[in-house]
Design a protein around this motif. Structure first.
Motif, PDB file in Angstrom:
ATOM      1  N   HIS A 178       0.881  -1.180   0.000  1.00 33.75           N
ATOM      2  CA  HIS A 178       0.000   0.000   0.000  1.00 33.75           C
ATOM      3  C   HIS A 178       0.913   1.222   0.000  1.00 33.75           C
ATOM      4  O   HIS A 178       1.099   1.890   1.009  1.00 33.75           O
ATOM      5  CB  HIS A 178      -0.902  -0.026   1.232  1.00 33.75           C
ATOM      6  CG  HIS A 178      -2.043   0.926   1.178  1.00 33.75           C
ATOM      7  ND1 HIS A 178      -1.926   2.219   0.729  1.00 33.75           N
ATOM      8  CD2 HIS A 178      -3.335   0.769   1.521  1.00 33.75           C
ATOM      9  CE1 HIS A 178      -3.085   2.819   0.808  1.00 33.75           C
ATOM     10  NE2 HIS A 178      -3.973   1.958   1.284  1.00 33.75           N
ATOM     11  N   HIS A 204       6.125   2.283  -5.926  1.00 29.92           N
ATOM     12  CA  HIS A 204       5.208   1.525  -6.770  1.00 29.92           C
ATOM     13  C   HIS A 204       4.267   0.731  -5.868  1.00 29.92           C
ATOM     14  O   HIS A 204       4.704   0.100  -4.908  1.00 29.92           O
ATOM     15  CB  HIS A 204       5.976   0.597  -7.697  1.00 29.92           C
ATOM     16  CG  HIS A 204       7.017   1.323  -8.483  1.00 29.92           C
ATOM     17  ND1 HIS A 204       6.722   2.056  -9.614  1.00 29.92           N
ATOM     18  CD2 HIS A 204       8.348   1.478  -8.266  1.00 29.92           C
ATOM     19  CE1 HIS A 204       7.829   2.611 -10.077  1.00 29.92           C
ATOM     20  NE2 HIS A 204       8.830   2.276  -9.278  1.00 29.92           N
ATOM     21  N   CYS A 205       2.988   0.758  -6.199  1.00 25.38           N
ATOM     22  CA  CYS A 205       1.963   0.163  -5.338  1.00 25.38           C
ATOM     23  C   CYS A 205       1.575  -1.229  -5.827  1.00 25.38           C
ATOM     24  O   CYS A 205       0.976  -1.388  -6.896  1.00 25.38           O
ATOM     25  CB  CYS A 205       0.738   1.075  -5.296  1.00 25.38           C
ATOM     26  SG  CYS A 205      -0.504   0.483  -4.125  1.00 25.38           S
ATOM     27  N   GLU A 230      -2.387  -1.784  -5.991  1.00 24.09           N
ATOM     28  CA  GLU A 230      -3.008  -1.348  -7.246  1.00 24.09           C
ATOM     29  C   GLU A 230      -2.646  -2.301  -8.393  1.00 24.09           C
ATOM     30  O   GLU A 230      -3.509  -2.649  -9.207  1.00 24.09           O
ATOM     31  CB  GLU A 230      -2.568   0.066  -7.584  1.00 24.09           C
ATOM     32  CG  GLU A 230      -3.116   1.109  -6.635  1.00 24.09           C
ATOM     33  CD  GLU A 230      -2.537   2.490  -6.880  1.00 24.09           C
ATOM     34  OE1 GLU A 230      -1.849   2.697  -7.903  1.00 24.09           O
ATOM     35  OE2 GLU A 230      -2.762   3.369  -6.026  1.00 24.09           O
ATOM     36  N   SER A 263      -4.727  -5.489  -8.108  1.00 24.38           N
ATOM     37  CA  SER A 263      -6.116  -5.293  -8.526  1.00 24.38           C
ATOM     38  C   SER A 263      -6.213  -5.242 -10.044  1.00 24.38           C
ATOM     39  O   SER A 263      -7.112  -5.843 -10.633  1.00 24.38           O
ATOM     40  CB  SER A 263      -6.679  -4.012  -7.905  1.00 24.38           C
ATOM     41  OG  SER A 263      -6.803  -4.166  -6.509  1.00 24.38           O
ATOM     42  N   THR A 264      -5.288  -4.552 -10.688  1.00 22.38           N
ATOM     43  CA  THR A 264      -5.258  -4.497 -12.148  1.00 22.38           C
ATOM     44  C   THR A 264      -5.022  -5.884 -12.721  1.00 22.38           C
ATOM     45  O   THR A 264      -5.697  -6.317 -13.663  1.00 22.38           O
ATOM     46  CB  THR A 264      -4.168  -3.516 -12.627  1.00 22.38           C
ATOM     47  OG1 THR A 264      -4.465  -2.220 -12.123  1.00 22.38           O
ATOM     48  CG2 THR A 264      -4.083  -3.478 -14.145  1.00 22.38           C
ATOM     49  N   THR A 297     -11.741  -4.047  -9.081  1.00 21.48           N
ATOM     50  CA  THR A 297     -11.585  -2.743  -8.426  1.00 21.48           C
ATOM     51  C   THR A 297     -11.475  -2.925  -6.912  1.00 21.48           C
ATOM     52  O   THR A 297     -11.294  -1.965  -6.185  1.00 21.48           O
ATOM     53  CB  THR A 297     -12.782  -1.822  -8.742  1.00 21.48           C
ATOM     54  OG1 THR A 297     -13.996  -2.478  -8.349  1.00 21.48           O
ATOM     55  CG2 THR A 297     -12.823  -1.484 -10.227  1.00 21.48           C
ATOM     56  N   ARG A 344      -9.941  -3.751  -3.336  1.00 25.53           N
ATOM     57  CA  ARG A 344      -8.636  -3.554  -2.696  1.00 25.53           C
ATOM     58  C   ARG A 344      -8.405  -4.759  -1.787  1.00 25.53           C
ATOM     59  O   ARG A 344      -8.848  -4.763  -0.645  1.00 25.53           O
ATOM     60  CB  ARG A 344      -8.617  -2.240  -1.945  1.00 25.53           C
ATOM     61  CG  ARG A 344      -8.764  -1.048  -2.879  1.00 25.53           C
ATOM     62  CD  ARG A 344      -8.958   0.228  -2.119  1.00 25.53           C
ATOM     63  NE  ARG A 344      -7.843   0.526  -1.261  1.00 25.53           N
ATOM     64  CZ  ARG A 344      -6.899   1.422  -1.530  1.00 25.53           C
ATOM     65  NH1 ARG A 344      -6.938   2.111  -2.639  1.00 25.53           N
ATOM     66  NH2 ARG A 344      -5.921   1.628  -0.689  1.00 25.53           N
TER      67      ARG A 344
END
Length: 152
Positions: free
Chosen positions: A77, A106-107, A110, A113-114, A119, A121
């Motif tokens: 996160h 860099h997350c 995210e 999830s991609t 979408t 978390r």
């Protein structure tokens, strides 16, 4: 690990793992300079007695900067972690412009999830200790890099 989730949360445990090798490069408790709330201790099991002799953020920062050098930083996160590092630096009047550069962070949350086309978390399933969570994030990164689906 921190004293909580708010903007005023302080770091109590920090861990750095080499993403390529899985070697723990830094793992240390941090004395937050204030009591650790019971709610936070219930999550990460770090109590005031555990950090009483731990180094302060000012003492840990030089080790962290030396460990990271100019590496890219992948955090589960990233926005939260970067904000906590920035908060510690502000609280201790430390300047760490290189460490706080947004383009270094860099997350993985995210990216995950991609990768899963969602979408949501999704939480990281780790031991709620800094080095252990960093290793769990590294395992996820390796899994994603090999293209295998995994949702937990």
């Amino acid at each position: 690990e921190t004293t909580g989730l708010g903007d005023d949360a302080r770091i109590v445990d920090i861990g750095v793992v080499d993403a390529a090798t899985g070697i723990v490069l830094l793992s240390t408790l941090v004395n937050p300079g204030r009591p650790i709330p019971a709610e936070a201790t219930a999550v990460h099991h770090i109590a005031d007695a555990d950090v009483v002799d731990a180094p302060s953020w000012g003492q840990v920062l030089s080790d962290l900067e030396a460990t990271l050098g100019f590496r890219e930083i992948v955090a589960y996160h990233a926005a939260f972690d970067r904000a906590r590092v920035a908060g510690e630096c502000a609280a201790h009047l430390c300047r760490s412009a290189e460490l706080l550069r947004p383009d270094r962070w860099h997350c993985l949350l995210e990216a995950r999830s991609t990768w899963l086309s969602t979408t949501r978390r999704l939480p990281l399933t780790g031991p709620h200790r800094a080095a252990g969570d960093a290793l769990a994030a590294r395992d996820l990164l390796v899994l994603m890099s090999h293209g295998r689906a995994h949702s937990s």
